[in-house]
Structure formats: C-alpha cells, structure tokens
Design a protein around this motif. Structure first.
Motif, PDB file in Angstrom:
ATOM      1  N   PRO A 281       0.839  -1.221   0.000  1.00 60.44           N
ATOM      2  CA  PRO A 281       0.000   0.000   0.000  1.00 60.44           C
ATOM      3  C   PRO A 281       0.866   1.260   0.000  1.00 60.44           C
ATOM      4  CG  PRO A 281       0.035  -0.985   2.175  1.00 60.44           C
ATOM      5  CD  PRO A 281       0.746  -1.952   1.268  1.00 60.44           C
ATOM      6  N   VAL A 282       0.392   2.283  -0.668  1.00 63.86           N
ATOM      7  CA  VAL A 282       1.091   3.578  -0.725  1.00 63.86           C
ATOM      8  C   VAL A 282       0.511   4.490   0.352  1.00 63.86           C
ATOM      9  CG1 VAL A 282       1.655   5.565  -2.172  1.00 63.86           C
ATOM     10  CG2 VAL A 282       1.524   3.260  -3.171  1.00 63.86           C
ATOM     11  N   THR A 283       1.357   4.952   1.282  1.00 61.29           N
ATOM     12  CA  THR A 283       0.922   5.815   2.392  1.00 61.29           C
ATOM     13  C   THR A 283       1.426   7.237   2.148  1.00 61.29           C
ATOM     14  OG1 THR A 283       1.045   3.922   3.887  1.00 61.29           O
ATOM     15  CG2 THR A 283       0.935   6.115   4.892  1.00 61.29           C
ATOM     16  N   GLU A 284       0.510   8.202   2.091  1.00 59.64           N
ATOM     17  CA  GLU A 284       0.880   9.609   1.930  1.00 59.64           C
ATOM     18  C   GLU A 284       1.235  10.202   3.292  1.00 59.64           C
ATOM     19  OE1 GLU A 284       1.215  11.282  -0.745  1.00 59.64           O
ATOM     20  OE2 GLU A 284       0.470   9.762  -2.165  1.00 59.64           O
ATOM     21  N   PRO A 285       2.396  10.967   3.379  1.00 58.50           N
ATOM     22  CA  PRO A 285       2.740  11.584   4.687  1.00 58.50           C
ATOM     23  C   PRO A 285       1.775  12.729   4.999  1.00 58.50           C
ATOM     24  CG  PRO A 285       4.268  12.298   3.009  1.00 58.50           C
ATOM     25  CD  PRO A 285       3.394  11.250   2.369  1.00 58.50           C
ATOM     26  N   PRO A 286       1.407  12.935   6.283  1.00 59.55           N
ATOM     27  CA  PRO A 286       0.498  14.043   6.647  1.00 59.55           C
ATOM     28  C   PRO A 286       1.191  15.409   6.468  1.00 59.55           C
ATOM     29  CG  PRO A 286       1.328  12.971   8.606  1.00 59.55           C
ATOM     30  CD  PRO A 286       1.806  12.142   7.443  1.00 59.55           C
ATOM     31  N   VAL A 287       0.425  16.410   6.051  1.00 57.87           N
ATOM     32  CA  VAL A 287       0.945  17.785   5.859  1.00 57.87           C
ATOM     33  C   VAL A 287       0.588  18.617   7.101  1.00 57.87           C
ATOM     34  CG1 VAL A 287       0.859  19.856   4.428  1.00 57.87           C
ATOM     35  CG2 VAL A 287       0.713  17.557   3.390  1.00 57.87           C
ATOM     36  N   THR A 288       1.628  19.158   7.821  1.00 54.72           N
ATOM     37  CA  THR A 288       1.429  19.960   9.042  1.00 54.72           C
ATOM     38  C   THR A 288       1.765  21.426   8.744  1.00 54.72           C
ATOM     39  OG1 THR A 288       2.045  18.044  10.378  1.00 54.72           O
ATOM     40  CG2 THR A 288       2.056  20.205  11.466  1.00 54.72           C
ATOM     41  N   GLU A 289       0.804  22.331   8.942  1.00 53.62           N
ATOM     42  CA  GLU A 289       1.025  23.781   8.737  1.00 53.62           C
ATOM     43  C   GLU A 289       1.553  24.418  10.037  1.00 53.62           C
ATOM     44  OE1 GLU A 289      -2.530  25.557   7.403  1.00 53.62           O
ATOM     45  OE2 GLU A 289      -2.585  24.452   5.479  1.00 53.62           O
ATOM     46  N   PRO A 290       2.537  25.360   9.944  1.00 54.24           N
ATOM     47  CA  PRO A 290       3.070  26.010  11.165  1.00 54.24           C
ATOM     48  C   PRO A 290       2.016  26.930  11.770  1.00 54.24           C
ATOM     49  CG  PRO A 290       3.986  27.022   9.216  1.00 54.24           C
ATOM     50  CD  PRO A 290       3.207  25.838   8.736  1.00 54.24           C
ATOM     51  N   PRO A 291       1.988  27.081  13.144  1.00 51.66           N
ATOM     52  CA  PRO A 291       1.007  27.955  13.791  1.00 51.66           C
ATOM     53  C   PRO A 291       1.344  29.439  13.553  1.00 51.66           C
ATOM     54  CG  PRO A 291       2.500  27.056  15.416  1.00 51.66           C
ATOM     55  CD  PRO A 291       2.837  26.393  14.110  1.00 51.66           C
ATOM     56  N   VAL A 292       0.316  30.249  13.452  1.00 49.69           N
ATOM     57  CA  VAL A 292       0.483  31.708  13.275  1.00 49.69           C
ATOM     58  C   VAL A 292       0.315  32.392  14.641  1.00 49.69           C
ATOM     59  CG1 VAL A 292      -0.368  33.774  12.123  1.00 49.69           C
ATOM     60  CG2 VAL A 292      -0.353  31.559  10.939  1.00 49.69           C
ATOM     61  N   THR A 293       1.339  33.202  15.122  1.00 52.91           N
ATOM     62  CA  THR A 293       1.283  33.905  16.426  1.00 52.91           C
ATOM     63  C   THR A 293       1.148  35.422  16.211  1.00 52.91           C
ATOM     64  OG1 THR A 293       3.693  34.050  16.473  1.00 52.91           O
ATOM     65  CG2 THR A 293       2.709  32.147  17.551  1.00 52.91           C
ATOM     66  N   GLN A 294       0.200  36.084  16.960  1.00 52.34           N
ATOM     67  CA  GLN A 294      -0.009  37.535  16.900  1.00 52.34           C
ATOM     68  C   GLN A 294       0.758  38.223  18.037  1.00 52.34           C
ATOM     69  OE1 GLN A 294      -1.607  39.086  14.533  1.00 52.34           O
ATOM     70  NE2 GLN A 294      -2.347  37.177  13.523  1.00 52.34           N
ATOM     71  N   PRO A 295       1.502  39.344  17.729  1.00 49.57           N
ATOM     72  CA  PRO A 295       2.213  40.054  18.817  1.00 49.57           C
ATOM     73  C   PRO A 295       1.195  40.753  19.741  1.00 49.57           C
ATOM     74  CG  PRO A 295       2.391  41.274  16.786  1.00 49.57           C
ATOM     75  CD  PRO A 295       1.712  39.993  16.432  1.00 49.57           C
ATOM     76  N   PRO A 296       1.505  40.861  21.098  1.00 49.07           N
ATOM     77  CA  PRO A 296       0.577  41.523  22.036  1.00 49.07           C
ATOM     78  C   PRO A 296       0.545  43.049  21.802  1.00 49.07           C
ATOM     79  CG  PRO A 296       2.580  40.888  23.151  1.00 49.07           C
ATOM     80  CD  PRO A 296       2.684  40.338  21.759  1.00 49.07           C
ATOM     81  N   VAL A 297      -0.604  43.667  21.986  1.00 47.99           N
ATOM     82  CA  VAL A 297      -0.777  45.126  21.831  1.00 47.99           C
ATOM     83  C   VAL A 297      -0.757  45.775  23.229  1.00 47.99           C
ATOM     84  CG1 VAL A 297      -2.247  47.016  21.009  1.00 47.99           C
ATOM     85  CG2 VAL A 297      -2.101  44.819  19.735  1.00 47.99           C
ATOM     86  N   THR A 298       0.186  46.794  23.519  1.00 51.00           N
ATOM     87  CA  THR A 298       0.311  47.486  24.829  1.00 51.00           C
ATOM     88  C   THR A 298      -0.118  48.953  24.691  1.00 51.00           C
ATOM     89  OG1 THR A 298       2.168  46.031  25.368  1.00 51.00           O
ATOM     90  CG2 THR A 298       1.892  48.039  26.695  1.00 51.00           C
ATOM     91  N   GLU A 299      -1.104  49.393  25.488  1.00 52.72           N
ATOM     92  CA  GLU A 299      -1.581  50.783  25.459  1.00 52.72           C
ATOM     93  C   GLU A 299      -0.717  51.637  26.406  1.00 52.72           C
ATOM     94  OE1 GLU A 299      -5.669  50.822  26.472  1.00 52.72           O
ATOM     95  OE2 GLU A 299      -6.307  49.745  24.628  1.00 52.72           O
TER      96      GLU A 299
END
Length: 276
Positions: free
Chosen positions: A163-181
């Motif tokens: 059987p041919v097994t396809e490797p899973p595709v993992t996307e990197p997480p996106v992080t937002q910088p904190p906003v300081t008032e």
C-alpha cells in the motif's frame, strides 16, 4: 375266435424287441459318427493374454513363414521335421500352439523363452496315431499399455502490491504580537516615559516531517510435483477337455443293429413256417 392273420403274442413281442434294437443301434452309430467328426476340433489361435509373433506352415519337408507381415526373421526354426524342431527367437516366447490333424495343443513357458523345442507329442488321431505337424504358432505376451504421466497444474502465487501511504501535511502555527496601550498621567505634566513596545520575536516553528513506511512481499518459487504410474496386464488359458471315444459308441450301435436284424429275421421265418 381268432382273426385269420393274427400274429401270436410271443412272436409279436420278439418283433417289437428286434425293431427297438435296430432303432437304438442306429441312433448310437449316428452319434458316434458325429462325435468323430466334430468333438475333437479345437481353436488354433494364440491363447488369451498373448498375441501372434510368428506362424509357420509345414510344407515340402520344411517350415515356411506365413505371417504376420513384417515379423520375418524374428523366429527361426532349425533341426526340424514333421514331428517338431528347435526354435530361436529375438523376442521372448510365452506360448507355442502346435497343430496336427484335427488336434492342437498349447505349451506355456514361464518365464518366456527365446530358445525352445516343440513337437507333436500328445497329439493323437484314431487309435493312437500321431499326426504330422501342419502348422506351429509362436505367441508373445501382450505388451502393457503405455501410460503417460500427467503433470499437476502449476499455480502461480498471487502478487500483492504494497500500500502507498501519503505523509500528513502539518502547517506552522500563526502567532499575533501583544498590543500594549500607553499609560495616562495627570498634571503636573510630566513627559511620559517613552516606552518601547516589547517586541516578541515570532517563534519559528519547523514543520515536522513524518516518514512513510512501506512493506514488500517476497515471491516464492512454485513447487512442481510429478507422479508416474505403471499398469501391467496378463492372463492364462487352458485347453478344453474332449468327450469319450466315439469308436465304442459306433461298435455298440452296430452290435445292437445286428442283434435286432437277427431277431427280426428269425421272427419272420417262424411266422412263415407257422402259416405254411
């Protein structure tokens, strides 16, 4: 009162007895003649389980080959006359059929022979007379049938693909910088401190690679099975047993006929003498 031409009872019984003897004697003579001409005639072919290898007819003081066609030279006869001879064969002989007059005999050989002697011994015609050989047949064993071994079918093993097994595709997480008032200050007015926004460097995440696993099946060589069978075959045959000699029946019949005729003549003579 007696009839004019009546025959006395004793004479009538003698006449009836004479006629009965004549009838019985005639029947016995006929039976004896039929037995002489038919009872001793036997078959002259090769017996069951054998086949004809060579046949020779005795003519002009020698044995002449007459068949089967194509078998000349397989069997040769030497030191031979009308009473028998020596036979030499390149093929083993299982049985010999010797014929003389109205009789024939079969001689079996176990095991089959390539050198043998044949004769008219045991053949008789009439009152112990031995006839000359008219023909002789040499028989070989029927060969067994040739069987061809059958090979079993070859079965190919099934071919399975991995059987041919396809490797899973993992996307990197996106992080937002904190906003300081900035903070709000009351007078006196002071210059608000200058604050540099904290810069949070983004975290570099590397995608994780997962390796694929494969499986391989190994083909096995097929196994070939062969079998051989041999069939043999063989049988024997015996000569028929003939009946009683016919000479005795013929002699007895003639005796009864003569006795009956004599009684009939005597009865008639007595009848004529009494009438005169």
């Amino acid at each position: 009162m007696t009839a004019p031409f009546a025959v006395p009872a004793p004479r009538r019984s003698v006449r009836i007895s004479a006629m009965a003897l004549l009838a019985v004697g005639a029947v016995l003579v006929v039976l004896g003649i039929l037995q002489t001409t038919t009872s001793h005639v036997t078959g002259t072919g090769c017996p069951s389980g054998t086949t004809l290898l060579a046949k020779f007819e005795y003519e002009h003081h020698r044995y002449n080959f007459v068949g089967p066609s194509g078998n000349q030279g397989i069997v040769s006869i030497s030191h031979a006359d009308e009473d028998g001879g020596d036979a030499h064969s390149s093929v083993p002989i299982k049985a010999v059929v010797v014929k003389g007059g109205t009789h024939s005999k079969i001689v079996w050989y176990t095991p089959a022979q390539t050198n043998l002697h044949f004769s008219n011994s045991g053949l008789s015609v009439g009152h112990g007379n031995t006839p000359d050989i008219s023909n002789v047949q040499f028989c070989k064993v029927v060969p067994p049938p040739v069987t061809t071994p059958t090979e079993p079918p070859v079965t190919e093993p099934p071919v399975t693909e991995p059987p041919v097994t396809e490797p899973p595709v993992t996307e990197p997480p996106v992080t937002q910088p904190p906003v300081t008032e900035p903070p709000v200050t009351q007078p006196p007015v002071t210059q608000p401190p200058v604050t540099q926004p904290a810069t949070t460097p983004p975290q570099n995440t590397q995608p994780s690679d997962s390796s694929s696993s494969t499986s391989t099946s190994v083909e096995q060589e097929p196994v070939i099975v062969t079998s051989t069978s041999i069939v043999t075959q063989g049988s024997t045959q015996s000569l028929p047993h003939t009946g009683a000699p016919s000479a005795a029946l013929i002699a007895l019949g003639l005796t009864l006929v003569a006795s009956g005729g004599t009684l009939l003549v005597i009865s008639r003579a007595r009848t004529r003498r009494a009438d005169s």
